[in-house]
Design a protein around this motif. Structure first.
Motif, PDB file in Angstrom:
ATOM      1  N   TYR A   8       0.510  -1.209  -0.353  1.00 35.39           N
ATOM      2  CA  TYR A   8      -0.471   0.435   0.318  1.00 35.39           C
ATOM      3  C   TYR A   8       0.904   1.234   0.272  1.00 35.39           C
ATOM      4  O   TYR A   8       1.866   1.213   0.492  1.00 35.39           O
ATOM      5  CB  TYR A   8      -1.291  -0.090   1.370  1.00 35.39           C
ATOM      6  N   ARG A   9       0.407   2.333  -1.001  1.00 39.26           N
ATOM      7  CA  ARG A   9       1.196   3.782  -0.711  1.00 39.26           C
ATOM      8  C   ARG A   9       0.586   4.396  -0.383  1.00 39.26           C
ATOM      9  O   ARG A   9      -0.578   4.301   0.714  1.00 39.26           O
ATOM     10  CB  ARG A   9       1.337   3.662  -2.271  1.00 39.26           C
ATOM     11  N   TRP A  56      -0.353  -0.169 -13.089  1.00 33.10           N
ATOM     12  CA  TRP A  56      -1.506   0.062 -13.669  1.00 33.10           C
ATOM     13  C   TRP A  56      -2.218   0.809 -14.710  1.00 33.10           C
ATOM     14  O   TRP A  56      -1.740   1.485 -15.311  1.00 33.10           O
ATOM     15  CB  TRP A  56      -2.651  -1.456 -13.459  1.00 33.10           C
ATOM     16  N   HIS A  57      -2.551   2.058 -13.370  1.00 31.33           N
ATOM     17  CA  HIS A  57      -3.186   3.345 -13.818  1.00 31.33           C
ATOM     18  C   HIS A  57      -1.656   4.482 -14.964  1.00 31.33           C
ATOM     19  O   HIS A  57      -2.394   4.773 -15.606  1.00 31.33           O
ATOM     20  CB  HIS A  57      -3.428   3.995 -12.506  1.00 31.33           C
ATOM     21  N   LEU A  58      -0.568   4.349 -13.955  1.00 33.19           N
ATOM     22  CA  LEU A  58       0.628   4.322 -14.618  1.00 33.19           C
ATOM     23  C   LEU A  58       0.375   4.230 -16.706  1.00 33.19           C
ATOM     24  O   LEU A  58       0.538   4.871 -17.373  1.00 33.19           O
ATOM     25  CB  LEU A  58       1.787   3.903 -14.133  1.00 33.19           C
ATOM     26  N   ALA A  59       0.201   2.722 -16.445  1.00 34.86           N
ATOM     27  CA  ALA A  59       0.462   1.939 -17.580  1.00 34.86           C
ATOM     28  C   ALA A  59      -0.446   2.675 -18.626  1.00 34.86           C
ATOM     29  O   ALA A  59      -0.747   3.435 -19.796  1.00 34.86           O
ATOM     30  CB  ALA A  59       0.584   0.478 -17.910  1.00 34.86           C
ATOM     31  N   ARG A 101      -9.620   4.928   0.775  1.00 38.66           N
ATOM     32  CA  ARG A 101      -8.610   3.870   0.772  1.00 38.66           C
ATOM     33  C   ARG A 101      -7.534   4.288   0.187  1.00 38.66           C
ATOM     34  O   ARG A 101      -7.606   5.337  -1.250  1.00 38.66           O
ATOM     35  CB  ARG A 101      -8.930   2.128   0.772  1.00 38.66           C
ATOM     36  N   ASN A 102      -5.961   3.727   0.413  1.00 32.63           N
ATOM     37  CA  ASN A 102      -4.932   3.801  -0.455  1.00 32.63           C
ATOM     38  C   ASN A 102      -5.031   2.786  -1.449  1.00 32.63           C
ATOM     39  O   ASN A 102      -5.158   1.930  -1.134  1.00 32.63           O
ATOM     40  CB  ASN A 102      -3.933   3.965   1.160  1.00 32.63           C
ATOM     41  N   GLU A 103      -4.323   3.757  -2.629  1.00 31.89           N
ATOM     42  CA  GLU A 103      -3.960   2.934  -3.228  1.00 31.89           C
ATOM     43  C   GLU A 103      -3.132   1.914  -3.217  1.00 31.89           C
ATOM     44  O   GLU A 103      -1.982   2.483  -2.498  1.00 31.89           O
ATOM     45  CB  GLU A 103      -3.799   3.775  -4.524  1.00 31.89           C
TER      46      GLU A 103
END
Length: 189
Positions: free
Chosen positions: A18-19, A37-40, A28-30
Motif C-alpha cells: 500500500y502506498r 496499471w494506472h501509470l501504464a 482507501r490507499n491505493e
C-alpha cells in the motif's frame, strides 16, 4: 506450469503493497499494482503528448515493472528519507531474476532503466509516475500532503525535472501547486 503459477503468485504480492496516495474517491490507499496499471494506461491514453520518437511499448512495459521491486522493498514516501531504498530494491530485483530468469531479467532491466532516468522512455514514465499521485492529491484536497507534512518547496523540488521533459505539464502543475497552497491543501513553506 509451476513456474507460471509461482511467478503469478509472486507478482500478486504487489497488490498488498500500500502506498501513501489515496484512490481518487478517498476511501482507501491505493496499492502498488493499481498504481502501476494506472501509470501504464495513462501513458497509453496520453501518448499524443509525448514526442513521436518515444517507444510507447517500452514505456508501458517499464510502467508495469518499475515498482515490482516494492514486493521486497516496500513503498517509501518520495518526500522523506529514502536512504537504502535503491539497495533494497536492487536486492529484490536480483532475487526475482534468480527465481524467474527470463521475466526477472527483463523486469530488472526495465527497473534499472527507470531508476537511471536517462532514456527518453524512462523520463516520460517518470513524468507520469509523479503526475498521477499529484493529481490524486488534488482530488483529495491534499490529503496525503497534509498527512505526510509535505510542503510547497518539497513538491516543487520533487517535480522540478518535469520542466525539462514536459514543460506544459510542469507549467500546469505549478499553477495547481499555487491553488493548493491558496486552498490550504499544501503547506506554503
Amino acid at each position: 506450469m509451476n513456474e507460471i503459477a509461482l511467478l503469478g503468485l509472486e507478482l500478486d504480492k504487489l497488490k498488498s503493497v500500500y502506498r501513501k496516495s489515496y484512490t481518487s474517491d478517498g476511501t482507501r490507499n491505493e496499492n502498488s499494482a493499481e498504481h502501476s496499471w494506472h501509470l501504464a494506461v495513462s501513458l497509453l491514453g496520453f501518448a499524443k503528448y509525448m514526442p513521436s520518437e518515444v517507444n510507447l511499448d517500452r514505456c508501458i512495459r517499464m510502467a508495469l515493472c518499475h515498482d515490482i521491486c516494492e514486493i521486497g522493498a516496500g513503498d517509501v514516501c518520495a518526500y522523506h528519507d529514502t536512504s537504502g531504498k535503491y539497495e533494497r530494491e536492487l536486492a529484490y530485483m536480483t532475487v526475482l531474476q534468480a527465481q524467474f530468469s527470463s521475466f526477472g531479467a527483463e523486469a530488472k532491466e526495465l527497473w534499472a532503466e527507470y531508476e537511471e532516468g536517462t532514456s527518453l522512455e524512462s523520463q516520460w514514465v517518470k513524468v507520469f509516475d509523479k503526475l498521477l499521485p499529484f493529481v490524486l492529491n488534488l482530488s483529495n484536497e491534499g490529503r496525503t500532503w497534509k498527512e505526510q507534512t509535505i510542503t510547497r518547496s518539497m513538491v516543487l523540488k520533487h517535480n522540478e525535472f518535469i520542466g525539462g521533459v514536459a514543460p506544459d505539464i510542469h507549467s500546469w502543475m505549478l499553477d495547481q501547486i499555487d491553488k493548493a497552497v491558496d486552498a490550504g491543501w499544501l503547506d506554503p513553506a
